[in-house]
Design an enzyme around this catalytic site. Structure first.
Site, PDB file in Angstrom:
ATOM      1  N   TYR A  61      13.353 -53.976  38.191  1.00 51.93           N
ATOM      2  CA  TYR A  61      13.463 -54.816  39.380  1.00 51.93           C
ATOM      3  C   TYR A  61      13.219 -53.996  40.641  1.00 51.93           C
ATOM      4  O   TYR A  61      12.457 -54.406  41.532  1.00 51.93           O
ATOM      5  CB  TYR A  61      14.841 -55.469  39.445  1.00 51.93           C
TER       6      TYR A  61
ATOM      7  N   THR B 136      22.285 -66.402  45.758  1.00 50.69           N
ATOM      8  CA  THR B 136      21.278 -67.272  45.143  1.00 50.69           C
ATOM      9  C   THR B 136      21.437 -67.200  43.634  1.00 50.69           C
ATOM     10  O   THR B 136      22.319 -66.514  43.116  1.00 50.69           O
ATOM     11  CB  THR B 136      19.853 -66.826  45.528  1.00 50.69           C
TER      12      THR B 136
ATOM     13  N   LYS C 121      10.206 -54.381  43.624  1.00 47.93           N
ATOM     14  CA  LYS C 121      10.462 -54.634  45.037  1.00 47.93           C
ATOM     15  C   LYS C 121       9.944 -53.499  45.918  1.00 47.93           C
ATOM     16  O   LYS C 121       9.525 -53.733  47.065  1.00 47.93           O
ATOM     17  CB  LYS C 121      11.956 -54.872  45.256  1.00 47.93           C
TER      18      LYS C 121
ATOM     19  N   ILE D 257      16.690 -68.705  48.824  1.00 46.92           N
ATOM     20  CA  ILE D 257      16.104 -68.441  50.139  1.00 46.92           C
ATOM     21  C   ILE D 257      14.730 -69.088  50.287  1.00 46.92           C
ATOM     22  O   ILE D 257      14.327 -69.442  51.397  1.00 46.92           O
ATOM     23  CB  ILE D 257      16.033 -66.929  50.432  1.00 46.92           C
TER      24      ILE D 257
END
Length: 309
Positions: free
Chosen positions: A178, A215, A182, A28
């Site tokens: 993770y 991705t 975020k 992205i």
């Protein structure tokens, strides 16, 4: 509300504007850099791997020959590299109109520690971006209406901040680390916009998430666990959208006239996994103002970067 089918063709002309995109060599980040260059912006690809940055610029120019691009080395996992980027910007750079905080890693199977003593996912995804934004703040303030776009994730909804073990030294799980990184990115974006507004600045912080985009974020080289790679690719392959579609919320936050500071945008489809940019749901823990202020203080202490509002 956003246009129901907002696409990259709706990006306002960006001629005369400068955008820095971290993690711009693939996924992205690459798609966002390509779209911004097509719209006329001068785009700085801030990337850890110089060879990948050169290949990304060549690929963008094959699509858009007139693209105004420059590559600059940046590893958000290293405070020394972040400070080096900022020093070089002080010497060579100028006003920054868009700062797109996209670089990230996921699914690191075993805990890794950076040279600064940080857990690698927290360092790469959040702490490096916190430091970078603070160090570049003078050039963001100089823009007439700068946009700072932290890239968060759907994963923030299952996260909490482990203030008693922020670096996951006592207990480490790849997904838990993770998710925490975020959640921190989203809370940072919301708190940053509050502080910019309180200081009377025109710059805005607009956090976003890409939904589920196909991705290579799960490809971690020789560190990657086979199970994480296979599971990630299978899930993202089945329900994920293209990287170009996943970049749309980033581009919306960075350029759309309707985007609002302190709002949160992601895809509008089922579970916000895919679709067109729209307001996204924020989990209650991300709206905890006291926790956001504590995170800010801890981040300043860890990085040594104090914002000069």
């Amino acid at each position: 509300m956003p246009h129901p089918r907002w696409t990259a063709s709706d990006i306002p002309p960006q001629a005369g504007r400068l955008a820095i995109v971290t993690g711009a060599t693939s996924g992205i980040g690459y798609e966002a850099a390509l779209a911004l260059a097509r719209a006329g912006a001068r785009v700085v690809l801030a990337a850890r791997d110089a060879a990948k940055a050169e290949r990304a610029m060549a690929a963008i120019r094959r699509v858009h020959a007139a693209a105004d691009l420059v590559a600059r080395p940046l590893d958000t996992a290293s405070l020394a590299a972040v400070r080096a980027f900022a020093r070089r910007w002080q010497e060579e750079g100028g006003v920054i109109d868009i700062l797109l905080l996209n670089a990230g890693i996921a699914a690191v199977p075993q805990r890794e520690e950076t040279t600064d003593g940080f857990e690698r996912q927290l360092a790469t995804n959040y702490l490096g971006h916190f430091a970078l934004t603070g160090l570049l703040l003078p050039w963001l303030r100089a823009a007439p209406a700068a946009r700072i776009v932290p890239v968060a994730s759907l994963a923030h909804r299952q996260a909490r901040l482990h203030f008693d073990d922020l670096q996951s030294r006592r207990s480490y799980g790849s997904q838990d680390a993770y998710r925490q990184s975020k959640l921190a990115m989203l809370m940072f974006g919301l708190e940053l916009d509050r502080r910019l507004s309180a200081a009377g600045l025109t710059a805005q912080a607009i956090p976003v998430h890409p939904g589920i985009a196909r991705t290579d974020i799960f490809r971690r080289g020789d560190r990657a666990g086979a199970v994480q790679q296979l599971a990630g690719r299978a899930i993202f392959g089945l329900i994920g959208q293209s990287a170009a579609q996943g970049a749309l919320p980033l581009l919306y936050g960075a350029t759309a006239r309707m985007a609002q500071g302190g709002a949160y945008y992601g895809p509008d489809g089922l579970w916000e996994a895919r679709g067109s940019p729209a307001p996204a749901r924020i989990a209650p823990q991300a709206l905890d103002r006291a926790a956001a202020e504590r995170l800010w203080r801890v981040s300043e202490e860890l990085t040594g970067v104090a914002y000069g509002f």
